[in-house]
Enzyme design. Structure first.
Site, PDB file in Angstrom:
ATOM      1  N   SER A 142       5.077  -2.447  -8.038  1.00 21.23           N
ATOM      2  CA  SER A 142       5.314  -3.540  -7.100  1.00 21.23           C
ATOM      3  C   SER A 142       5.840  -4.730  -7.899  1.00 21.23           C
ATOM      4  O   SER A 142       6.868  -4.614  -8.554  1.00 21.23           O
ATOM      5  CB  SER A 142       4.029  -3.866  -6.321  1.00 21.23           C
ATOM      6  OG  SER A 142       4.278  -4.851  -5.351  1.00 21.23           O
TER       7      SER A 142
ATOM      8  N   HIS B 123       7.768  -1.319  -4.223  1.00 19.65           N
ATOM      9  CA  HIS B 123       7.730  -2.295  -3.132  1.00 19.65           C
ATOM     10  C   HIS B 123       8.844  -3.311  -3.339  1.00 19.65           C
ATOM     11  O   HIS B 123       8.887  -3.996  -4.365  1.00 19.65           O
ATOM     12  CB  HIS B 123       6.382  -3.011  -3.109  1.00 19.65           C
ATOM     13  CG  HIS B 123       5.219  -2.102  -2.846  1.00 19.65           C
ATOM     14  ND1 HIS B 123       3.930  -2.424  -3.200  1.00 19.65           N
ATOM     15  CD2 HIS B 123       5.155  -0.882  -2.263  1.00 19.65           C
ATOM     16  CE1 HIS B 123       3.120  -1.429  -2.849  1.00 19.65           C
ATOM     17  NE2 HIS B 123       3.841  -0.494  -2.288  1.00 19.65           N
TER      18      HIS B 123
ATOM     19  N   ASP C 150      -2.364  -0.776  -3.805  1.00 21.67           N
ATOM     20  CA  ASP C 150      -1.710   0.387  -3.221  1.00 21.67           C
ATOM     21  C   ASP C 150      -1.639   1.503  -4.270  1.00 21.67           C
ATOM     22  O   ASP C 150      -1.266   1.266  -5.418  1.00 21.67           O
ATOM     23  CB  ASP C 150      -0.296   0.025  -2.747  1.00 21.67           C
ATOM     24  CG  ASP C 150       0.394   1.191  -2.053  1.00 21.67           C
ATOM     25  OD1 ASP C 150      -0.308   2.013  -1.443  1.00 21.67           O
ATOM     26  OD2 ASP C 150       1.637   1.265  -2.130  1.00 21.67           O
TER      27      ASP C 150
END
Length: 354
Positions: free
Chosen positions: A173, A200, A292
């Site tokens: 991310s 992401h 995540d």
């Protein structure tokens, strides 16, 4: 908890776009626009003089573009930078380079109040800026072309006879694009497994990210397509707003509901490779905010899969790898400088023993 408003400098050469961005930010009392720059030179000067919590950075500007301004800020007065860009190919590629130079995120320019998604996009922009302002950025020294000395590995006792590696699943991310570029620049052309990636990133930038990462090294990089055969030495990115998994050796692209708010989701990817390949799956968790991937990593470890996590010192944000390490689910914690060699060794060792 922060009590004072976040102090933001907005760099944007278009008066109309700059006014819209300022109005969006000022709609939230937790955000305060303390300076407006119409080019990169002014952006650097305002960052030095005002010491804001964050700078929003346009890419195409006169005198000094957003890429060079980001480089200057990260070298001279390290400050969180979020690129706010159009979805024009040239701007996307320059935005990706700005991420490598130290920018934390890239967002699409707001389309204006006439857009049906204006309110949602405005909230998303403000929420992203609030999150990125909390990241502790470090000074980026000018690149002199030197090769960094790899940091030592934190290596537990290796498992006996590692299994054949059928697939590498990788998630990242915040800070991920630059880390991915570094990793892919040093992986060999004969890397013996397909690499599936969940990164992401804001909607609209997935294809540009793939094109940019394809310039890093010898491995082909593409946005995954439903049902395509996964080939060794190829890198497949999750498409915009779609989960990525694997089934019967082929890419699985899904519109299923977000997992803990994420689509694509790292947990979805890790669960998918765990179910498809079990102990033959190898997961890599790079820098990123939040957690995540944690539940997917847990499932992958339960079926014998292996896990490498980026270490805290080389991570922009030690969120995603940190929760995996904290839960005792990482086989190894590896510095980014050492990760290409370590990943290649892990995959080849498993392939040779299979």
């Amino acid at each position: 908890m922060r009590t004072e408003p976040l102090r933001i400098v907005v760099a944007e050469d278009s008066p109309t776009a700059r006014r819209l961005l300022v109005e969006i930010l000022r709609a939230d009392p937790a955000l305060s626009v303390v300076g407006e720059a119409k080019d990169g030179v002014e952006a650097v000067e305002l960052a030095q003089r005002l010491r804001p919590h964050l700078v929003t950075m346009d890419i195409q500007m006169p005198r000094m573009d957003g890429l060079e301004a980001t480089r200057r800020i990260m070298t001279e007065v390290p400050t969180p930078v979020v690129v706010v860009s159009t979805l024009v190919e040239r701007d996307i590629q320059t935005s990706m380079a700005a991420l490598r130079a130290g920018a934390l995120a890239v967002l699409q320019k707001p389309l204006g109040p006439e857009s049906p998604d204006f309110d949602a996009e405005s909230r998303r922009l403000r929420d992203t800026l609030k999150a990125m302002a909390e990241v502790k950025v470090v000074r980026r020294w000018p690149d002199r072309g030197t090769t960094p000395v790899p940091l030592p590995l934190a290596t537990p006792a290796p498992r006996m006879q590692p299994p054949h590696t059928a697939v590498v699943a990788l998630a990242a991310s915040t800070g991920g694009p630059a880390a991915l570029f570094r990793l892919l620049s040093e992986l060999p052309a004969d890397f013996p497994a397909p690499v599936l990636v969940v990164q992401h990133i804001a909607l609209g930038f997935g294809q540009g990210l793939a094109s940019w990462l394809a310039t890093a090294g010898p491995l082909p990089v593409r946005v995954a397509e439903e049902g395509e055969l996964l080939l060794p030495g190829h890198v497949y990115l999750a498409p915009d707003d779609r989960h990525l998994g694997v089934q019967d050796g082929r890419a699985q692209v899904s519109k299923a509901a977000p997992v803990n708010g994420f689509r694509p989701s790292a947990t979805w990817l890790f669960r998918s490779v765990a179910r498809a390949h079990g102990a033959e799956a190898l997961a890599v968790v790079l820098t990123g905010m939040g957690q995540d991937g944690l539940e997917g990593i847990r499932e992958l470890r339960e079926v014998g899969g292996r896990v490498l996590a980026q270490d805290e010192e080389s991570s922009v944000v030690f969120g995603m790898p940190g929760v995996v390490v904290g839960a005792g689910l990482a086989d190894e914690v590896v510095a980014l400088a050492s990760l290409p060699a370590r990943l290649t060794l892990a995959v080849r060792a498993g392939s040779q023993s299979g």
